[in-house]
Design a protein around this motif. Structure first.
Motif, short mmCIF file in Angstrom:
data_model
loop_
_atom_site.label_atom_id
_atom_site.label_comp_id
_atom_site.label_asym_id
_atom_site.label_seq_id
_atom_site.Cartn_x
_atom_site.Cartn_y
_atom_site.Cartn_z
N UNK A 128 0.84 -1.20 0.00
CA UNK A 128 0.00 0.00 0.00
C UNK A 128 0.88 1.25 0.00
N UNK A 129 0.25 2.39 -0.25
CA UNK A 129 0.99 3.65 -0.27
C UNK A 129 0.21 4.72 0.47
N UNK A 130 0.85 5.82 0.72
CA UNK A 130 0.22 7.00 1.28
C UNK A 130 -0.32 6.81 2.69
N UNK A 131 -1.56 7.31 2.88
CA UNK A 131 -2.19 7.26 4.20
C UNK A 131 -2.39 5.83 4.69
N UNK A 132 -2.70 4.92 3.78
CA UNK A 132 -2.89 3.52 4.17
C UNK A 132 -1.60 2.94 4.72
N UNK A 133 -0.47 3.29 4.12
CA UNK A 133 0.83 2.81 4.61
C UNK A 133 1.09 3.33 6.02
N UNK A 134 0.82 4.59 6.24
CA UNK A 134 1.05 5.17 7.56
C UNK A 134 0.16 4.52 8.61
N UNK A 135 -1.11 4.31 8.28
CA UNK A 135 -2.03 3.69 9.23
C UNK A 135 -1.66 2.25 9.52
N UNK A 136 -1.31 1.49 8.50
CA UNK A 136 -0.92 0.09 8.71
C UNK A 136 0.38 -0.01 9.50
#
Length: 113
Positions: free
Chosen positions: A27-35
């Motif tokens: 994943x990338x972006x906000x999803x990466x940060x959340x995960x």
């Protein structure tokens, strides 16, 4: 109950490693940060449960361990659900509050030993 919480903690660590790998490569972006944040919290609290839960001798320690487990599920689960399935993060604040309360209760229990 104590062994079950410890086993769930160890399993949470395993899931956290998988989440972190997926966050890095899938994943990338906000999803990466959340995960990534969900994985970090799941690993840290899973490790804490795996080591502390078997040593909980009194009720307060066991309640603290249960609060840590529930808080980890709600906080990390809410962030992972948001990243993977666009769920709302409604339960993250409640999970975080349970984590704080669980650590405070664990501190009191450890200080009373």
């Amino acid at each position: 109950m104590r062994r079950g919480l410890a086993a769930c903690g160890a399993f949470a660590c395993a899931l956290a490693v998988g989440l972190a790998a997926y966050a890095s490569h899938g994943v990338e972006g906000d999803a990466r940060a959340r995960l990534s944040l969900a994985a970090a919290f799941a690993f840290a609290h899973g490790l804490a449960l795996a080591t502390l839960a078997p040593r909980c001798e009194r009720r307060l320690g066991l309640v603290a361990a249960c609060a840590l487990f529930a808080g980890m599920l709600l906080f990390s689960g809410s962030l992972a659900g948001a990243a993977l399935w666009q769920w709302p993060t409604t339960f993250a604040p409640f999970g975080g509050t349970l984590l704080i309360a669980g650590w405070c209760a664990m501190a009191i229990d450890l200080a009373r030993r």
